[in-house]
Design a protein around this motif. Sequence first.
Motif, PDB file in Angstrom:
ATOM      1  N   SER A 178       0.726  -1.212  -0.017  1.00 28.13           N
ATOM      2  CA  SER A 178       0.201   0.119  -0.008  1.00 28.13           C
ATOM      3  C   SER A 178       0.993   1.335  -0.061  1.00 28.13           C
ATOM      4  CB  SER A 178      -1.105  -0.006   1.102  1.00 28.13           C
ATOM      5  OG  SER A 178      -1.670  -1.021   1.291  1.00 28.13           O
ATOM      6  N   LEU A 210     -13.265   6.619   5.111  1.00 27.19           N
ATOM      7  CA  LEU A 210     -12.881   7.240   3.741  1.00 27.19           C
ATOM      8  C   LEU A 210     -12.941   8.809   3.963  1.00 27.19           C
ATOM      9  CD1 LEU A 210     -15.518   4.756   1.601  1.00 27.19           C
ATOM     10  CD2 LEU A 210     -12.852   5.005   1.331  1.00 27.19           C
ATOM     11  N   GLY A 266      -8.434   8.687   0.149  1.00 32.49           N
ATOM     12  CA  GLY A 266      -7.810   7.442   0.543  1.00 32.49           C
ATOM     13  C   GLY A 266      -8.717   6.975   1.918  1.00 32.49           C
ATOM     14  N   VAL A 267      -8.011   6.194   2.557  1.00 33.81           N
ATOM     15  CA  VAL A 267      -8.741   5.609   3.959  1.00 33.81           C
ATOM     16  C   VAL A 267      -7.817   6.209   5.124  1.00 33.81           C
ATOM     17  CG1 VAL A 267      -9.381   3.835   5.065  1.00 33.81           C
ATOM     18  CG2 VAL A 267      -9.508   3.704   2.748  1.00 33.81           C
ATOM     19  N   THR A 298      -6.178  -1.959   2.410  1.00 29.93           N
ATOM     20  CA  THR A 298      -6.341  -1.281   3.836  1.00 29.93           C
ATOM     21  C   THR A 298      -7.897  -1.857   4.505  1.00 29.93           C
ATOM     22  OG1 THR A 298      -6.954   0.991   4.708  1.00 29.93           O
ATOM     23  CG2 THR A 298      -7.685   0.744   2.653  1.00 29.93           C
ATOM     24  N   VAL A 320     -11.399  -0.812   6.005  1.00 26.71           N
ATOM     25  CA  VAL A 320     -12.363   0.359   6.059  1.00 26.71           C
ATOM     26  C   VAL A 320     -13.599  -0.082   6.855  1.00 26.71           C
ATOM     27  CG1 VAL A 320     -13.599  -0.205   3.799  1.00 26.71           C
ATOM     28  CG2 VAL A 320     -13.433   2.026   4.424  1.00 26.71           C
ATOM     29  N   ALA A 362     -18.095   2.354   4.109  1.00 23.82           N
ATOM     30  CA  ALA A 362     -18.196   1.908   2.659  1.00 23.82           C
ATOM     31  C   ALA A 362     -19.351   1.375   2.463  1.00 23.82           C
ATOM     32  CB  ALA A 362     -17.047   0.898   2.563  1.00 23.82           C
ATOM     33  N   ALA A 375     -14.839   3.185  -4.746  1.00 21.92           N
ATOM     34  CA  ALA A 375     -13.704   3.611  -3.868  1.00 21.92           C
ATOM     35  C   ALA A 375     -12.629   2.466  -3.863  1.00 21.92           C
ATOM     36  CB  ALA A 375     -14.268   3.634  -2.336  1.00 21.92           C
ATOM     37  N   GLY A 376     -13.300   1.166  -4.278  1.00 23.37           N
ATOM     38  CA  GLY A 376     -12.269  -0.003  -4.245  1.00 23.37           C
ATOM     39  C   GLY A 376     -12.909  -1.269  -4.479  1.00 23.37           C
ATOM     40  N   PHE A 426      -8.001  -0.431  -1.879  1.00 27.53           N
ATOM     41  CA  PHE A 426      -8.439   1.003  -2.348  1.00 27.53           C
ATOM     42  C   PHE A 426      -7.848   1.476  -3.757  1.00 27.53           C
ATOM     43  CE2 PHE A 426      -7.965   5.564  -2.402  1.00 27.53           C
ATOM     44  CZ  PHE A 426      -9.391   5.991  -1.872  1.00 27.53           C
ATOM     45  N   SER A 427      -8.685   1.781  -4.724  1.00 27.85           N
ATOM     46  CA  SER A 427      -8.316   2.377  -5.798  1.00 27.85           C
ATOM     47  C   SER A 427      -9.450   3.123  -6.357  1.00 27.85           C
ATOM     48  CB  SER A 427      -8.008   1.059  -6.726  1.00 27.85           C
ATOM     49  OG  SER A 427      -7.573   1.530  -7.881  1.00 27.85           O
ATOM     50  N   PRO A 428      -9.758   4.454  -6.077  1.00 27.52           N
ATOM     51  CA  PRO A 428     -10.799   4.929  -6.546  1.00 27.52           C
ATOM     52  C   PRO A 428     -11.022   5.214  -8.097  1.00 27.52           C
ATOM     53  CG  PRO A 428      -9.432   6.485  -5.767  1.00 27.52           C
ATOM     54  CD  PRO A 428      -8.983   5.138  -5.497  1.00 27.52           C
TER      55      PRO A 428
END
Length: 130
Positions: free
Chosen positions: A7, A23, A44-45, A64, A66, A88, A102-103, A124-126
């Motif tokens: 990460s 988030l 991000g988170v 991560t 969440v 989330a 958001a992921g 996490f990969s928006p």
Amino acid sequence: MAFNDQSIYKSFIAGGSITAFQLVKLNNAGKVVVCTASTDVPVGVSQLSVSSGEVTNVCILGLTRVIAGEAITAGTDYFVMPGLAGKAYAYASGGAGVQIAAGRYLANDVNTAGADGEQIEILFSPCLGV
């Protein structure tokens, strides 16, 4: 060989109270604040619980935890989106307006279903939509 941490983290100043694993998005002053809607674009988170003005570490890409805002089911809900209180929610592609993914929800034998308030693991990969 397995890697434990792939990460990417960045430090930000909090623009309000933040709980670990919420988030967060950037406000107009460049500080992070909690996401509150499915149309928010998360940066991000947060990895720490902090008060306004304190520095928090934010996962901006990668694995991560969440906080889930509802039941998120393995094998059904593949993506998550931001919502109320920085939590989330299962991605709703048919929702009103633009939904932000958001992921990816990472379900496994330990992380099989989330309920409101539980911590779940995501990649996490928006992005705008899926």
